[in-house]
Design a protein around this motif. Structure first.
Motif, PDB file in Angstrom:
ATOM      1  N   ASP A  51       0.843  -1.193   0.000  1.00  0.00           N
ATOM      2  CA  ASP A  51       0.000   0.000   0.000  1.00  0.00           C
ATOM      3  C   ASP A  51       0.882   1.247   0.000  1.00  0.00           C
ATOM      4  OD1 ASP A  51       0.918   0.338   2.608  1.00  0.00           O
ATOM      5  OD2 ASP A  51      -0.968  -0.244   3.547  1.00  0.00           O
ATOM      6  N   GLU A  52       0.263   2.414   0.141  1.00  0.00           N
ATOM      7  CA  GLU A  52       0.992   3.688   0.071  1.00  0.00           C
ATOM      8  C   GLU A  52       2.044   3.830   1.162  1.00  0.00           C
ATOM      9  OE1 GLU A  52      -2.557   3.740   0.431  1.00  0.00           O
ATOM     10  OE2 GLU A  52      -2.746   3.564  -1.741  1.00  0.00           O
ATOM     11  N   GLU A  53       1.822   3.209   2.322  1.00  0.00           N
ATOM     12  CA  GLU A  53       2.765   3.289   3.434  1.00  0.00           C
ATOM     13  C   GLU A  53       3.869   2.247   3.328  1.00  0.00           C
ATOM     14  OE1 GLU A  53      -0.769   3.178   4.431  1.00  0.00           O
ATOM     15  OE2 GLU A  53      -0.664   5.319   4.097  1.00  0.00           O
ATOM     16  N   GLY A  54       3.802   1.373   2.327  1.00  0.00           N
ATOM     17  CA  GLY A  54       4.815   0.342   2.154  1.00  0.00           C
ATOM     18  C   GLY A  54       4.495  -0.978   2.849  1.00  0.00           C
ATOM     19  N   THR A  55       3.306  -1.063   3.427  1.00  0.00           N
ATOM     20  CA  THR A  55       2.885  -2.292   4.100  1.00  0.00           C
ATOM     21  C   THR A  55       2.460  -3.321   3.048  1.00  0.00           C
ATOM     22  OG1 THR A  55       2.067  -0.975   5.949  1.00  0.00           O
ATOM     23  CG2 THR A  55       1.275  -3.246   5.794  1.00  0.00           C
ATOM     24  N   VAL A  56       2.887  -4.563   3.237  1.00  0.00           N
ATOM     25  CA  VAL A  56       2.483  -5.638   2.321  1.00  0.00           C
ATOM     26  C   VAL A  56       1.005  -5.912   2.530  1.00  0.00           C
ATOM     27  CG1 VAL A  56       2.802  -8.051   1.689  1.00  0.00           C
ATOM     28  CG2 VAL A  56       4.777  -6.671   2.306  1.00  0.00           C
ATOM     29  N   ARG A  57       0.204  -5.807   1.461  1.00  0.00           N
ATOM     30  CA  ARG A  57      -1.231  -6.071   1.533  1.00  0.00           C
ATOM     31  C   ARG A  57      -1.582  -7.429   0.944  1.00  0.00           C
ATOM     32  NH1 ARG A  57      -3.137  -4.167   5.377  1.00  0.00           N
ATOM     33  NH2 ARG A  57      -5.135  -4.784   4.571  1.00  0.00           N
ATOM     34  N   VAL A  58      -0.943  -7.787  -0.175  1.00  0.00           N
ATOM     35  CA  VAL A  58      -1.243  -9.050  -0.856  1.00  0.00           C
ATOM     36  C   VAL A  58       0.066  -9.711  -1.256  1.00  0.00           C
ATOM     37  CG1 VAL A  58      -2.374 -10.112  -2.849  1.00  0.00           C
ATOM     38  CG2 VAL A  58      -3.428  -8.144  -1.745  1.00  0.00           C
ATOM     39  N   GLN A  59       0.145 -11.021  -1.049  1.00  0.00           N
ATOM     40  CA  GLN A  59       1.288 -11.810  -1.504  1.00  0.00           C
ATOM     41  C   GLN A  59       0.741 -12.950  -2.350  1.00  0.00           C
ATOM     42  OE1 GLN A  59       4.279 -12.852   1.498  1.00  0.00           O
ATOM     43  NE2 GLN A  59       3.022 -11.693   2.943  1.00  0.00           N
ATOM     44  N   ARG A  74      -2.716 -16.187 -17.167  1.00  0.00           N
ATOM     45  CA  ARG A  74      -3.257 -17.448 -16.666  1.00  0.00           C
ATOM     46  C   ARG A  74      -2.224 -18.050 -15.719  1.00  0.00           C
ATOM     47  NH1 ARG A  74      -8.072 -18.399 -18.400  1.00  0.00           N
ATOM     48  NH2 ARG A  74      -8.706 -17.702 -20.437  1.00  0.00           N
ATOM     49  N   LEU A  75      -2.700 -18.516 -14.572  1.00  0.00           N
ATOM     50  CA  LEU A  75      -1.808 -19.008 -13.532  1.00  0.00           C
ATOM     51  C   LEU A  75      -2.126 -20.472 -13.216  1.00  0.00           C
ATOM     52  CD1 LEU A  75      -3.110 -15.975 -12.621  1.00  0.00           C
ATOM     53  CD2 LEU A  75      -1.055 -16.097 -11.279  1.00  0.00           C
ATOM     54  N   LYS A  76      -1.094 -21.218 -12.859  1.00  0.00           N
ATOM     55  CA  LYS A  76      -1.249 -22.616 -12.443  1.00  0.00           C
ATOM     56  C   LYS A  76      -0.750 -22.764 -11.017  1.00  0.00           C
ATOM     57  CE  LYS A  76      -2.504 -24.709 -16.290  1.00  0.00           C
ATOM     58  NZ  LYS A  76      -3.771 -25.377 -16.417  1.00  0.00           N
ATOM     59  N   ASP A  77      -1.478 -23.565 -10.235  1.00  0.00           N
ATOM     60  CA  ASP A  77      -1.113 -23.828  -8.840  1.00  0.00           C
ATOM     61  C   ASP A  77      -0.829 -22.518  -8.113  1.00  0.00           C
ATOM     62  OD1 ASP A  77      -1.377 -26.531  -9.415  1.00  0.00           O
ATOM     63  OD2 ASP A  77       0.706 -26.705  -9.995  1.00  0.00           O
ATOM     64  N   PHE A  78      -1.886 -21.776  -7.915  1.00  0.00           N
ATOM     65  CA  PHE A  78      -1.837 -20.404  -7.446  1.00  0.00           C
ATOM     66  C   PHE A  78      -2.196 -20.326  -5.966  1.00  0.00           C
ATOM     67  CE2 PHE A  78      -4.045 -16.222  -7.109  1.00  0.00           C
ATOM     68  CZ  PHE A  78      -2.941 -15.435  -7.329  1.00  0.00           C
ATOM     69  N   SER A  79      -1.504 -19.466  -5.250  1.00  0.00           N
ATOM     70  CA  SER A  79      -1.801 -19.195  -3.850  1.00  0.00           C
ATOM     71  C   SER A  79      -1.720 -17.693  -3.631  1.00  0.00           C
ATOM     72  CB  SER A  79      -0.789 -19.911  -2.952  1.00  0.00           C
ATOM     73  OG  SER A  79      -0.999 -19.563  -1.605  1.00  0.00           O
ATOM     74  N   VAL A  80      -2.688 -17.152  -2.884  1.00  0.00           N
ATOM     75  CA  VAL A  80      -2.681 -15.715  -2.590  1.00  0.00           C
ATOM     76  C   VAL A  80      -2.985 -15.514  -1.110  1.00  0.00           C
ATOM     77  CG1 VAL A  80      -5.116 -15.373  -3.207  1.00  0.00           C
ATOM     78  CG2 VAL A  80      -3.538 -13.456  -3.360  1.00  0.00           C
ATOM     79  N   LYS A  81      -2.295 -14.544  -0.515  1.00  0.00           N
ATOM     80  CA  LYS A  81      -2.495 -14.199   0.891  1.00  0.00           C
ATOM     81  C   LYS A  81      -2.888 -12.731   0.959  1.00  0.00           C
ATOM     82  CE  LYS A  81       0.630 -15.453   3.890  1.00  0.00           C
ATOM     83  NZ  LYS A  81       1.857 -15.451   4.739  1.00  0.00           N
TER      84      LYS A  81
END
Length: 184
Positions: A51-59, A74-81
């Motif tokens: 985000d704007e403050e440099g905090t990780v929002r999505v990995q 297109r993605l294979k074997d995908f994981s999102v946090k």
């Protein structure tokens, strides 16, 4: 001997020709259409969105990402946090993922999505559904499909789910059925 050699050679050539033509007519299952050739492919991808403050929002991570000329992926074997409130993340995993053209902050996970996070009261939960849209700009996971939810004290089914990481809210949309298990 020559009488047998010439017909035998003819049969061998004919067999070779028949099998060669037959193999050429069988389409390759994994051969992509020339219109669908990716511009480039990345293997073993990992990324973070801040985000704007440099905090990780999505990995995120994917075994393979194929990027196309229309700016889709297109993605294979995908994981999102997706980061939640007070550092409690929501994680979703799927065999397939899709990022639409001109809309990189939205990802569609499909092929059977499994995920985990916490109810607003902090109790860990696990969910599964057919597909989920992840919006990295809003820190949300959302689906209109049937969802199964499990936790230590609750079992649930719903048609539709919206999880907001920022608000740490879980909204079950339609046909909601929750069973509570009382602790001993």
């Amino acid at each position: 001997m020559k009488r047998f050699l010439i017909p035998l050679l003819g049969v061998a050539l004919l067999a070779f020709a028949v099998f060669s033509v037959r193999e050429a007519q069988v389409p390759l299952l994994d051969a992509p259409n020339s219109d669908e050739e990716p511009r480039y492919v990345i293997r073993g991808a990992r990324w973070k969105s801040h985000d704007e403050e440099g905090t990780v929002r999505v990995q995120g991570s994917a075994r393979i990402i194929r990027y196309y000329d229309d700016d889709s992926a297109r993605l294979k074997d995908f994981s999102v946090k997706v980061q939640g409130k007070d550092g409690n993340p929501w994680v979703a995993r799927a065999p397939e993922g899709y990022s639409p053209p001109q809309n990189r902050h939205r990802l569609h996970l499909s092929g059977g999505v499994e995920g985990d996070g916490n109810w607003p009261d902090g109790e860990p939960l696990i969910f599964n559904t057919e597909d989920v849209w992840v919006d990295s700009a809003e820190d949300t996971l959302e689906t209109d499909s049937k969802v199964n939810l499990r936790s230590a004290n609750r079992l649930g089914i719903a048609r539709g789910l919206r999880i907001s990481g920022k608000k740490e809210s879980v909204v079950l949309n339609n046909e909601v059925e929750i069973h509570y298990v009382l602790p001993n």
